[in-house]
Write an enzyme that holds these catalytic residues in place. Structure first.
Site, PDB file in Angstrom:
ATOM      1  N   GLU A 132      16.113  23.727  62.693  1.00 15.72           N
ATOM      2  CA  GLU A 132      15.387  24.330  63.812  1.00 15.72           C
ATOM      3  C   GLU A 132      14.138  23.527  64.158  1.00 15.72           C
ATOM      4  O   GLU A 132      13.818  23.328  65.334  1.00 15.72           O
ATOM      5  CB  GLU A 132      14.983  25.776  63.468  1.00 15.72           C
ATOM      6  CG  GLU A 132      16.149  26.705  63.254  1.00 15.72           C
ATOM      7  CD  GLU A 132      16.542  26.831  61.792  1.00 15.72           C
ATOM      8  OE1 GLU A 132      16.889  27.940  61.377  1.00 15.72           O
ATOM      9  OE2 GLU A 132      16.501  25.800  61.066  1.00 15.72           O
TER      10      GLU A 132
ATOM     11  N   ALA B 274      53.092   8.817  41.291  1.00 21.98           N
ATOM     12  CA  ALA B 274      53.464   7.470  40.823  1.00 21.98           C
ATOM     13  C   ALA B 274      54.866   7.545  40.243  1.00 21.98           C
ATOM     14  O   ALA B 274      55.357   8.632  39.918  1.00 21.98           O
ATOM     15  CB  ALA B 274      52.485   6.978  39.758  1.00 21.98           C
TER      16      ALA B 274
ATOM     17  N   ALA C 124      57.741   7.190  37.306  1.00 17.85           N
ATOM     18  CA  ALA C 124      57.674   7.733  35.954  1.00 17.85           C
ATOM     19  C   ALA C 124      56.938   6.812  34.990  1.00 17.85           C
ATOM     20  O   ALA C 124      56.273   7.281  34.054  1.00 17.85           O
ATOM     21  CB  ALA C 124      59.088   8.007  35.443  1.00 17.85           C
TER      22      ALA C 124
ATOM     23  N   ARG D  47      34.841  12.035  50.363  1.00 19.62           N
ATOM     24  CA  ARG D  47      33.949  11.887  49.221  1.00 19.62           C
ATOM     25  C   ARG D  47      32.486  11.896  49.661  1.00 19.62           C
ATOM     26  O   ARG D  47      31.622  12.444  48.972  1.00 19.62           O
ATOM     27  CB  ARG D  47      34.234  10.568  48.500  1.00 19.62           C
ATOM     28  CG  ARG D  47      35.508  10.510  47.692  1.00 19.62           C
ATOM     29  CD  ARG D  47      35.644   9.131  47.051  1.00 19.62           C
ATOM     30  NE  ARG D  47      36.833   8.995  46.226  1.00 19.62           N
ATOM     31  CZ  ARG D  47      37.165   7.899  45.566  1.00 19.62           C
ATOM     32  NH1 ARG D  47      36.377   6.820  45.657  1.00 19.62           N
ATOM     33  NH2 ARG D  47      38.270   7.857  44.824  1.00 19.62           N
TER      34      ARG D  47
ATOM     35  N   THR E 282      42.682  10.649  33.289  1.00 17.12           N
ATOM     36  CA  THR E 282      42.538   9.744  34.428  1.00 17.12           C
ATOM     37  C   THR E 282      41.357   8.802  34.230  1.00 17.12           C
ATOM     38  O   THR E 282      41.431   7.611  34.514  1.00 17.12           O
ATOM     39  CB  THR E 282      42.357  10.556  35.727  1.00 17.12           C
ATOM     40  OG1 THR E 282      43.526  11.335  35.965  1.00 17.12           O
ATOM     41  CG2 THR E 282      42.107   9.650  36.922  1.00 17.12           C
TER      42      THR E 282
ATOM     43  N   GLU F 203      39.568  15.168  42.163  1.00 16.58           N
ATOM     44  CA  GLU F 203      40.474  14.140  42.673  1.00 16.58           C
ATOM     45  C   GLU F 203      41.610  13.749  41.724  1.00 16.58           C
ATOM     46  O   GLU F 203      42.516  13.024  42.121  1.00 16.58           O
ATOM     47  CB  GLU F 203      39.660  12.895  43.067  1.00 16.58           C
ATOM     48  CG  GLU F 203      40.433  11.976  43.969  1.00 16.58           C
ATOM     49  CD  GLU F 203      39.577  10.937  44.682  1.00 16.58           C
ATOM     50  OE1 GLU F 203      40.009   9.790  44.768  1.00 16.58           O
ATOM     51  OE2 GLU F 203      38.486  11.300  45.160  1.00 16.58           O
TER      52      GLU F 203
ATOM     53  N   GLY G 194      43.523  14.160  37.420  1.00 18.06           N
ATOM     54  CA  GLY G 194      44.928  13.986  37.600  1.00 18.06           C
ATOM     55  C   GLY G 194      45.643  15.325  37.488  1.00 18.06           C
ATOM     56  O   GLY G 194      45.069  16.397  37.735  1.00 18.06           O
TER      57      GLY G 194
ATOM     58  N   ALA H 224      44.052  19.084  37.885  1.00 17.66           N
ATOM     59  CA  ALA H 224      44.449  19.874  39.047  1.00 17.66           C
ATOM     60  C   ALA H 224      44.999  21.224  38.610  1.00 17.66           C
ATOM     61  O   ALA H 224      44.632  22.282  39.172  1.00 17.66           O
ATOM     62  CB  ALA H 224      45.493  19.113  39.861  1.00 17.66           C
TER      63      ALA H 224
ATOM     64  N   ALA I 204      44.426  22.809  35.828  1.00 21.39           N
ATOM     65  CA  ALA I 204      43.385  23.617  35.198  1.00 21.39           C
ATOM     66  C   ALA I 204      42.544  24.345  36.243  1.00 21.39           C
ATOM     67  O   ALA I 204      42.236  25.532  36.090  1.00 21.39           O
ATOM     68  CB  ALA I 204      42.496  22.732  34.317  1.00 21.39           C
TER      69      ALA I 204
END
Length: 334
Positions: free
Chosen positions: A63, A173, A175, A195, A207, A261, A263, A267, A269
Site C-alpha cells: 500500500e 528414470a 529401472a 523454485r 536423492t 522436489e 525422490g 514424495a 512421506a
C-alpha cells in the site's frame, strides 16, 4: 445495428483489479519474507495511478508503494489490496490502514481478511470509522497469491508444493537409473522459475546422497532467488539443513513456501502425512516401461478413498511436455 463480430468492452470489475493486484504480489515472493507478499493498485476513473508490492525484507508494504506512486491522485480513489491493510503500528513503518486514511482514498477493497490477530478485521474497521467504504471481497486469486502466509497462520506450517517429472507411464528414470532428464528445456526452465518463488526446497536423503543436486535457480538474473536447501533425513548431511520427518516442517523458521522436489520416498512421506497442498506434474511424451516410480507405496488399500482429494488448478504446454497442477481439497481449518 452493431456487427455480429463486434465485442462489447465493459469497465474492469473489482475482481479484475484484484486479479491484477494478485499478479503484482508474485513479484514480492519470496523476498518479502517474513512478511506476506501483497499487491496493491490505486485506481481513479478507470485509470491506474499507483501500484506496488511488498518490498524485500517486508518493508515498505504494498500500500505504501502504491500510495507513493499515486501521490495526491490517491485522494478520492479506490485502493485494491490483496490482503486486508494492517492495523498495527511497527517500528519499521506506519500501519497501512492509517496511511490509506491520510491519503484520502474513498474506497478500499481487500481480497482476503488478515488472520493476524493484530489486524484481523481491525484494518477494515479503522477504514470504515474514517468514512471510507471498506470491504473484503473473499477473492480466490488473492487467497492463492497469499497461500504461504495463510497456511502459516491457519495451519502453523509452510504451504507445500510437491513437484514430480515423469514419463507417460509414471517413470522418473529407467529401472537402472540411467539418464538424467525426463523433460525438455522449457519444462526445466519452468521448474527453476517455480523454485525462485519458494523460500525453501527439499529432497530426500537418498536423492541428496546419490545425485548431489544443486537445488538452485539457474535462470538469468534470478540466481539470488535460490531457496534454502533442506534434506529429509534422520542423520546429518553436508551443505543443507535437515528435518527428520515431514511433520517437522512447522519448525522451518520463516519458511512460508516449501518446494519438495524428490525422490520417491520423500514424495510418499509428504503425501502420506497429508502435507502436500499443491501437486505439480511435468509429463514427458515418452514411455519407459521397467522403471523407477515417482512415488513410493502410499499404502492405499481402497481406491475409492483416493478420489475427491485433488482438483485441477492449472494445465499448460511446455515445449513437448505437459505441466499440470492440482490443489488439495481441504476443509477450512477449525
Amino acid at each position: 445495428m452493431a456487427d455480429e463480430g463486434r465485442r462489447l468492452h465493459h469497465p474492469p470489475s473489482d475482481a479484475d483489479w484484484l486479479d491484477a493486484a494478485a499478479r503484482l504480489a508474485l513479484r514480492a515472493r519470496p523476498m518479502s519474507r517474513p512478511n506476506p507478499a501483497v499487491g496493491a493498485i490505486i485506481v481513479k476513473d478507470g485509470r491506474v495511478l499507483g501500484r506496488g508490492w511488498t518490498q524485500p525484507g517486508g518493508r515498505p508494504h504494498a500500500e505504501a508503494m502504491a500510495l507513493a506512486q499515486a501521490s495526491e491522485g490517491a485522494r478520492g480513489a479506490a485502493a485494491y489490496v490483496t490482503l486486508e491493510p494492517c492495523a498495527h503500528d511497527s517500528p519499521r513503518g506506519p500501519c497501512c490502514a492509517d496511511a490509506l486514511v491520510e491519503a484520502g482514498v474513498a474506497r478500499v477493497v481487500a481480497g482476503v481478511r488478515d488472520p493476524d490477530p493484530r489486524t484481523a478485521g481491525r484494518g477494515l474497521a479503522r477504514l470504515a470509522d474514517a468514512g471510507i467504504a471498506a470491504e473484503c471481497a473473499d477473492h480466490p486469486a488473492s487467497r492463492h497469491s497469499l497461500a504461504g502466509y495463510l497456511t502459516r497462520r491457519e495451519r502453523g506450517r509452510p504451504h507445500v508444493t510437491l513437484k514430480l517429472a515423469t514419463s507417460l507411464d509414471g517413470a522418473t528414470a529407467p529401472a537402472d537409473g540411467a539418464g538424467r532428464w525426463i523433460t525438455g528445456e522449457p519444462a526445466r526452465a519452468h521448474v527453476h522459475a517455480r523454485r525462485a518463488l519458494a523460500d525453501a526446497i527439499l529432497v530426500g536423503g537418498g536423492t541428496w546422497r546419490s545425485d548431489s543436486p544443486r537445488l538452485d535457480v539457474r535462470l538469468p538474473g534470478l540466481a539470488s532467488r535460490s531457496p534454502e536447501r533442506w534434506v529429509l533425513s534422520r542423520g546429518p548431511v553436508d551443505g543443507a539443513q535437515v528435518i527428520a520427518a515431514p511433520g517437522r516442517i512447522a519448525e522451518m523458521a520463516g519458511v512460508q513456501y516449501l518446494y519438495v522436489e524428490g525422490g520417491a520416498e520423500a514424495a510418499a512421506a509428504f503425501l502420506a502425512a497429508d502435507l502436500v497442498d499443491r501437486l505439480e506434474l511435468y509429463t514427458a511424451p515418452i514411455l519407459i516401461g521397467a522403471r523407477q516410480s515417482a512415488i513410493a507405496d502410499l499404502g492405499i488399500g481402497d481406491v475409492a478413498t483416493a478420489h475427491g482429494r485433488w482438483r485441477l488448478a492449472e494445465r499448460r504446454q511446455l515445449g513437448s511436455d505437459i505441466f499440470t497442477a492440482y490443489e488439495r481439497v481441504r476443509c477450512s481449518p477449525a
